[in-house]
Scaffold this active site. Sequence first.
Site, short mmCIF file in Angstrom:
data_model
loop_
_atom_site.label_atom_id
_atom_site.label_comp_id
_atom_site.label_asym_id
_atom_site.label_seq_id
_atom_site.Cartn_x
_atom_site.Cartn_y
_atom_site.Cartn_z
N ARG A 706 0.84 -1.21 0.00
CA ARG A 706 0.00 0.00 0.00
C ARG A 706 0.86 1.25 0.00
O ARG A 706 1.91 1.29 0.64
CB ARG A 706 -0.92 0.03 1.23
CG ARG A 706 -2.07 -0.94 1.18
CD ARG A 706 -3.07 -0.60 2.28
NE ARG A 706 -2.41 -0.52 3.58
CZ ARG A 706 -2.84 0.25 4.59
NH1 ARG A 706 -3.91 1.01 4.42
NH2 ARG A 706 -2.19 0.26 5.74
N SER A 767 7.46 -4.94 7.43
CA SER A 767 7.04 -5.90 8.46
C SER A 767 7.80 -7.21 8.39
O SER A 767 7.22 -8.30 8.27
CB SER A 767 5.53 -6.15 8.35
OG SER A 767 4.83 -4.95 8.43
N ASP A 821 5.12 -3.22 11.24
CA ASP A 821 3.69 -3.00 11.42
C ASP A 821 3.30 -2.96 12.89
O ASP A 821 2.33 -2.30 13.26
CB ASP A 821 2.89 -4.08 10.69
CG ASP A 821 3.35 -5.49 11.05
OD1 ASP A 821 4.37 -5.64 11.75
OD2 ASP A 821 2.68 -6.45 10.60
#
Length: 1104
Positions: A706, A767, A821
């Site tokens: 994203r 992450s 994350d």
Amino acid sequence: MGLSRLALPPGVLYLPGQRRDQPSASCRWKGEAGGARRGQPPSPAALEDVFNMFVVVGHSCPLYPRLPGRDCSGRTLPSDDAVETAEGRSSVSHQLAQRNDGPACTPVQRALLALTIPLEMLQVVKGRMMQAMSHGLSRQTHAQANVRMLPTYICSTPNGTEKGNVLVAELCQSHVRILLMTLLGDGNQSPHVTDKIFDVPGDSMQGPGEAVRGGHGSGWLLLGCPVPGRLGRAPGRCGGSRLPPTAWALGKGEQPVTPAVPLQLFDFIAQCVRQFLAGVSSPEERLPLGFVFPFSCKQTQLNKAELLSWSKGFSCSGVEGKDVVQLLQSAINKQEVGDHGVGGPGWGQPRGGANDALALTPGQLFHVEVVALMNDTVGTMMTCSTRERPCEVALVVDKGTNSCFMAEAQYVEVVEETNGRMCVNTEWGCFGDDDALNDILTPYDQRVDQESSNPGKKRFEKLVGSLYLGDIVRHTLMALSAEKALFIGSNVTVLGTKGALNTQQVLEIIDNEEGMAKARVALEALGLRPSERDCCRVQQICRAVVSRSAALCAAGLAAILGYIRHSRGLERLVTNVAVDGELYRAHSRFGEILQSVTGLLAPDCMAALVPSVDGTGRGAAIVTAVALRLADQRREMDQLLAPLRLSRTDLERVQALMRQEMELGLGQETNANSSVRMLPTYVRGTPDGTERGEFLALDLGGTNFRVLVVRVAEDGIRMASEIYLIPTNIMQGTGEALFDHIVDCIMDFQLKQDLMEQVLPLGFTFSFPCQQLGLDKAVLLTWTKGFSASGCVGEDVVQLLREAAQRKRHLALKVVAVVNDTVGTMMSCGYDDPKCEIGLIVGTGTNACYMEEMQNVGTVEGERGRMCINMEWGAFGDNGCLDHIFTDFDRLVDETTINPGKQRFEKLISGMYLGEIVRYILLALVEKQVLFRGKPCPRLQTRDIFKTKFLSTIEMVMPPPACGTGTVMGMVMLTVPLVRGSDGLALQQVQAILHDLELDASFEDGVLVREVCQTVSLRAAQLCAAGLAAVVEKMRENRGLSQLAVTVGVDGTLYKVHPRFSQHLQKMLRELAPNCTVTFLQSEDGSGKGAALVAAVACRGAEP
């Protein structure tokens, strides 16, 4: 009341006793009826014969003609239409009376009207039955309920794999039947059955409840016969000769023992078992026994039941309130097979012929264990049920009446079992004991009740059961005789004798061809002189009584079917109903009426009536065999799942080990030896609300990537984002290709958002395990989550991103912070809650971070303040410290991953692996023939075929069906009082998932699969709680607090989507860390918004 109220409406479905197109051969229409056309009212003279012609009618008209003076709802008609009795205006809709307007009804007509029930009234009876059933199932109202809804602890129907020898002791009205059944695992299609019948002496039925010790020899005084080989004869008979009562005891010798003592019932049954086993035997030394005990019991286990009350002529003292299974087991334990077999020399001799191989050998011992108790209704259901044709309802209409059905276990509130289904014994014979049937009772019913041994009790049974129908007819005839409507000139005193007319005679009388002759024979045998018309009227009365019985049974059955349909949330129920009993077997029209009226009362249910074959004997054997199969299944399940079921001690040890690894990870010299890396993030604070500006954020943590723009203003945060796919070939290709793809996505997003000319601070959520050397410098330690791009491990991922931007000539890229994350989640929630100092991810992978005191972080210089520590706890246990909780299934999963031996804690918890753990467990259960009847399941061999999302779906409790209400005859009836979610709907979802995987799963298979899923997800949640407990306890101790209040920002699909994961986690955390008050706050886009906030906080700190 005008005659039109009794008009024959259209929609006639059945003409009991003859074909639809033929009039009765035994009692034809008289007068105008022969010329009356369909829908036209017959004359009063012919009205009596109308009752011979129809019973069941269509939806638009009553099942029976209405009672004069009442409308279909049973309400009193106003003024002149009301029914008057000798005592005044009737308050009960089915009282007999004279009409005072229109053509007069004859006494016979009024009697027939009184014995008929309108369809609308049957709907009311159905509604009341459903309410009574609901009261019986509810924990709050069970004790006061008339329909007791007793749990039987039978949780499955046969699946055809049952094998072995099963013994049955069946207590009947006048005899005990002992049966040995051998099941071959062939779908129960060809069982081998051996049985014998022993007559019950009257004093055993009504004698003392406790056995009396005899003074002769060392044995108990039991029924027997001192002559070898005389099994199954009537008590007191030996060799065909009648013995005196003093010979009703069996001693060691061959001579009668005197004086005799009345037999204790359970000792008599045990003696029957002993005598039976003398003639046939089994290869096993242990024989399971199913006990058919046809009396009302309160069952607390399958093999534990307290007698509530005797009936059917039994009244042994001292037994009510006691465990009848234990009484029988104790009596059986007292029996021995000695050197001479049973009962003295010659008892165990081979009987010759085909049974030679089954004969007992001298000294052979059997251990008979009572493993299941059931009544005849449950046995009826089980004998009619196969895997291909499951039967979930049973109805018995014999001397008494009862029903049972497979209810959703969660609605049987009086038991703790909440999974799957459980057979419930309704004991509906007591329906109406609270006056719920008063408006359909006739004076004849009330007189039968008054002369019974239990007035006011079992009111429904006294309207339906064959024990009472003969007496209902008798009282009707007696009343009509008193009105000079029958047997004029005959002495009818005999009709006052209870039992003068029995149900068998009633059933013979209603026969179409022989009925009139049978009626005459029966009446003349009573000393009456019936005319032909008398015989015809008696036949009509008999038909009305039997037809009413069938219609009331249909109302009860419709209530059960409706309840099942609603509780399972079905639009339409399709099921089989096992039926047995004298009335159903002896009168074919009974079944036709039962089927048709049930269809009218429950149009959304399709129920096929299946006649039972030896429901009490074979059915009991099947119940016992199913109980044994389930017990074996349970042992296998518990043994297989035991390693995954962690105790409090196990979890406390995991907590202690996590704390130990945390301390090692924080130490500069010990960090390399810890499986928990405890990586500093260089994030020194959480948001304080003063952050402002526009920031870019990147989120790379899985197959989707994203790009976001986050605008932080005084009035809140606004975001725009776009998702880009990372193809597998790029995930597992080169590092250059991966980061080039990421930069391409960033440029595409900035172009769409008109941001190409701006240089915005960027927070990068990466992450994967990294060693962070600064806020904007992180070295990749290892790939996870399916990534394996080359040339990245050991490199600074921020530098790899900057180099890709240079290759793409995209210079407007300013990376100020790289976070994972977990940190982003903590920061995102910290913007809303300043007490949020922990981040937790439980999704595809798992990780945690928290704010640690700088003085404890030995890997970073500085003593003041705090720093967020990225624990990377997914690798906890990689050094072998968790080997004690790893199961064979965990090892199989680990061995097939791209990083065997790594991320071992994550492989116990995260969504990427739970489905695979379940799959391996299911394969083991199939191998042990616990699931899917042991049939091979090729699809289950496919890796990753069982998705983790299935666990969430399978464990979900569906919303309860709507609790509707309906108005029937002016009364508001509750459709079904469900207050909890529907477990049945959830289990149907389980079956749907399994069927989609091409697994031939039964309902019971679905229950077991769900249990596996629950066990795996519960362990995951508890292990997560143990890790988190170590974190919060360390924070509390760091700060010297007796009580810590802290918020955990949490993200991840497993936590958010799984219906019970969060509950299990929080519950165990409270137990493991009682001095910490932990609040959980779900993150809203932690990896995106959180990364931007890290950049914002960094920019805030950089301002002068």
